[in-house]
Enzyme design. Structure first.
Site, PDB file in Angstrom:
ATOM      1  N   ASP A  47      -9.505  -1.752  -1.325  1.00 32.41           N
ATOM      2  CA  ASP A  47      -8.050  -1.871  -1.417  1.00 32.41           C
ATOM      3  C   ASP A  47      -7.662  -2.842  -2.524  1.00 32.41           C
ATOM      4  OD1 ASP A  47      -5.258  -1.638   0.294  1.00 32.41           O
ATOM      5  OD2 ASP A  47      -5.527  -3.632  -0.589  1.00 32.41           O
ATOM      6  N   TYR A  52      -2.559  -7.324  -8.235  1.00 32.71           N
ATOM      7  CA  TYR A  52      -3.763  -8.156  -8.180  1.00 32.71           C
ATOM      8  C   TYR A  52      -4.424  -8.333  -9.547  1.00 32.71           C
ATOM      9  CZ  TYR A  52      -3.480  -6.997  -3.157  1.00 32.71           C
ATOM     10  OH  TYR A  52      -3.081  -6.809  -1.870  1.00 32.71           O
ATOM     11  N   LYS A  77      -1.531  -0.014  -5.245  1.00 31.34           N
ATOM     12  CA  LYS A  77      -0.131  -0.157  -4.848  1.00 31.34           C
ATOM     13  C   LYS A  77       0.754  -0.357  -6.075  1.00 31.34           C
ATOM     14  CE  LYS A  77      -2.019  -2.907  -1.036  1.00 31.34           C
ATOM     15  NZ  LYS A  77      -3.212  -3.423  -1.730  1.00 31.34           N
ATOM     16  N   HIS A 110       4.210  -1.608  -2.444  1.00 30.78           N
ATOM     17  CA  HIS A 110       3.647  -2.912  -2.078  1.00 30.78           C
ATOM     18  C   HIS A 110       4.594  -3.738  -1.212  1.00 30.78           C
ATOM     19  CE1 HIS A 110       0.391  -5.896  -3.602  1.00 30.78           C
ATOM     20  NE2 HIS A 110       0.761  -6.206  -2.380  1.00 30.78           N
TER      21      HIS A 110
END
Length: 273
Positions: A47, A52, A77, A110
């Site tokens: 994930d 990120y 996401k 998200h």
């Protein structure tokens, strides 16, 4: 080979591992190495997210693995700044390019950003209908957001990823999702280590001769909640994956449900309403 006991069937029939690896706050070589180790250990769900800033490294590890792409489940996401119909479609293309993949298994909103979330969902539905993603879902959607989405959506989210732990036991949300065949998925399930010395948790861990982390992860899995603990340590990755050789009793499950103290690591999504 992924053990069938680790799998859940999403509401569109797609199979997803219940236990996976979250890669929040991992960068460059650390992120790539963690995913490589995880795949070696037996993880099949990875994930990530545009937010990120490690999609490239996750894609590198996936492509360098000897595991067939169809045996992996990759989630990413759409970032908050990329929400909206056209922007989401473009953001998805960028994510796919960074990872070097032909498709992703799950694409999530998200956060439920106030003025763009409904348009973002329409973009996800288009990506799903075009077959570019195997499933679509949301993250950080509490019940009011899910109720709102029902009025607009033509597809029910396959997954709702939220902060969830024994110390943030969102029982009403879990029941809501189960009734509507939305798979609840827990991020920060281990509370970033902040409750590992809780005497109540330690007593359960001692009873089963398991670590506190293993007890928490097993608790989530027995509730039917998918969980994506983060670690970049080989030993911790192994520890977190070693949760399929025991079962917590109904009595101890009920006891752990009582640990709830509405303790959040991340912002409360309700503040976005």
């Amino acid at each position: 080979m992924q053990n069938q006991q680790l799998m859940t069937s999403l509401n569109n029939g797609v199979q997803m591992p219940l236990l996976g690896l979250g890669v929040y706050d991992m960068y460059k070589k650390e992120a790539e190495q963690a995913v490589s180790w995880a795949l070696e250990i037996g993880y099949r769900l990875i994930d990530t997210a545009s937010m990120y800033r490690n999609e490239t490294e996750i894609g590198n590890a996936v492509r360098q693995s000897s595991i067939a792409r169809e045996d992996l489940f990759i989630t990413t996401k759409v970032n908050n700044d990329d929400q909206g119909y056209e922007k989401t479609l473009k953001a998805f293309d960028v994510s796919l390019q960074k990872m070097g993949l032909d498709y992703v298994d799950l694409y999530l909103i998200h956060w439920p950003i106030k003025f763009t979330r409904k348009f973002t969902w329409k973009a996800l539905e288009r990506l799903y209908h075009e077959g570019r993603v195997k499933a679509i879902g949301v993250a950080n959607y509490l019940i009011p957001f899910l109720d709102e989405l029902r009025l607009e959506a033509t597809e029910i989210p396959a997954v709702n990823q939220v902060e969830f732990s024994p110390y943030l036991y969102l029982e009403d949300l879990l029941k809501y999702c189960q009734e509507r065949r939305i798979q609840l998925q827990a991020y920060s399930p281990l509370v970033r280590g902040q409750r590992m010395s809780d005497p109540k948790l330690l007593s359960v861990a001692e009873k089963y001769q398991k670590t506190p982390a293993q007890i928490i992860l097993r608790w989530a899995l027995q509730l039917g909640v998918s969980t994506i603990p983060k670690s970049s340590s080989f030993d911790r990755l192994k520890e977190n994956f070693s949760v399929f050789d025991f079962e917590i009793s109904a009595e101890d499950m009920a006891y752990m449900n009582s640990f709830n103290e509405n303790f959040r690591i991340v912002d409360d999504p309700m503040e976005l309403l």
